[in-house]
Design a protein around this motif. Structure first.
Motif, PDB file in Angstrom:
ATOM      1  N   ALA A   1       5.607  -1.222   1.660  1.00 41.46           N
ATOM      2  CA  ALA A   1       4.857  -2.198   2.181  1.00 41.46           C
ATOM      3  C   ALA A   1       5.900  -2.007   3.752  1.00 41.46           C
ATOM      4  CB  ALA A   1       6.029  -3.576   2.202  1.00 41.46           C
ATOM      5  N   ASP A   2       5.247  -3.206   4.461  1.00 38.82           N
ATOM      6  CA  ASP A   2       5.168  -2.761   5.803  1.00 38.82           C
ATOM      7  C   ASP A   2       6.640  -3.370   6.525  1.00 38.82           C
ATOM      8  OD1 ASP A   2       5.804  -4.975   6.489  1.00 38.82           O
ATOM      9  OD2 ASP A   2       3.323  -5.346   7.074  1.00 38.82           O
TER      10      ASP A   2
ATOM     11  N   GLN B   1      -1.317  -1.128  -0.551  1.00 36.32           N
ATOM     12  CA  GLN B   1      -0.240  -0.722  -0.515  1.00 36.32           C
ATOM     13  C   GLN B   1       0.597   0.147  -1.116  1.00 36.32           C
ATOM     14  OE1 GLN B   1       1.677  -3.924   2.025  1.00 36.32           O
ATOM     15  NE2 GLN B   1      -0.004  -5.125   2.432  1.00 36.32           N
ATOM     16  N   ARG B   2       0.037   1.032  -2.138  1.00 42.07           N
ATOM     17  CA  ARG B   2       1.083   1.207  -3.093  1.00 42.07           C
ATOM     18  C   ARG B   2       0.985   3.089  -2.384  1.00 42.07           C
ATOM     19  NH1 ARG B   2      -0.553  -1.111  -8.746  1.00 42.07           N
ATOM     20  NH2 ARG B   2      -2.736  -1.458  -7.772  1.00 42.07           N
TER      21      ARG B   2
ATOM     22  N   PRO C   1      -0.891  -7.226  -1.315  1.00 45.34           N
ATOM     23  CA  PRO C   1       0.030  -5.770  -1.264  1.00 45.34           C
ATOM     24  C   PRO C   1      -0.695  -4.757  -2.363  1.00 45.34           C
ATOM     25  CG  PRO C   1       0.714  -7.272  -2.209  1.00 45.34           C
ATOM     26  CD  PRO C   1      -0.150  -8.307  -1.973  1.00 45.34           C
TER      27      PRO C   1
END
Length: 195
Positions: free
Chosen positions: A162-163, A153-154, A150
């Motif tokens: 998040a997905d 993913q920011r 993760p």
């Protein structure tokens, strides 16, 4: 007679435990993302408990005031969610110390998990935690939230993005946590748990 909505009459107090204390840890980023999801879930009142900012004794039998703050939060909680990374195919040692320094606070309450890590997404940490919480008479939630790699993913502010799969997993886990939290709170009120 009003229809049963399946929601608790009073909000469930959920202690969200950030389980990492390493420098540069990602736990606050994951924790903030999850706390936002929990805060928007119907009938939940989440509170964060951070092991990194909690003074823990390093030996058992240490004076209780050293952990009085977290102890009160855990005792008042109806349910828990542990946010944990995976370190060396398991969970952090400070998290184990935190868990072990409490006992009655966990009993007959549900525990959900949010994990993060590399390709495994922290799932091995969760599997080890399930055995620990079973020994403490807690009920672990079957469905979990697992974030794989993760760190990238920011958004521009540093918040986790998040997905949709992670969002759906969080909703599923929170729904189950709410059901178990309400059921066990009702049971504890009717008859004290004999641990």
């Amino acid at each position: 007679m009003a229809a049963d909505t399946g929601s608790p009459a009073e909000p469930l107090h959920v202690a969200v435990i950030l389980g990492s204390s390493r420098d540069g840890r990602f736990a606050p980023t994951v924790g903030d993302w999850f706390l936002n999801r929990a805060a928007h879930h119907p009938n939940l009142s989440p509170t964060s408990v951070d092991v990194a900012t909690t003074e823990l004794p390093h030996t058992f039998g240490a004076p209780a005031p050293a952990i009085a703050g977290p102890r009160a939060t855990l005792a008042e909680a109806d349910a828990f969610v542990v946010v944990t990374p995976e370190y060396n195919h398991s969970y952090p040692g400070t998290l184990k110390n935190f868990i072990d320094l409490h006992f009655a606070e966990w009993q007959a309450k549900p525990v959900g998990f949010v994990s993060y890590g590399g390709i495994s997404g922290g799932l091995r940490a969760i599997e080890h935690l399930r055995a620990v919480f079973a020994e403490l008479h807690a009920v672990t939630i079957r469905d979990t939230v697992s974030l794989h790699n993760p760190w990238g993913q920011r958004d521009e502010a540093g918040a986790l993005v998040a997905d949709s799969g992670a969002d759906a997993a969080a909703t599923t886990m929170l729904n189950q946590l709410t059901w178990w939290g309400d059921a066990l709170r009702t049971a504890r009120a009717a008859r004290p748990y004999l641990g």
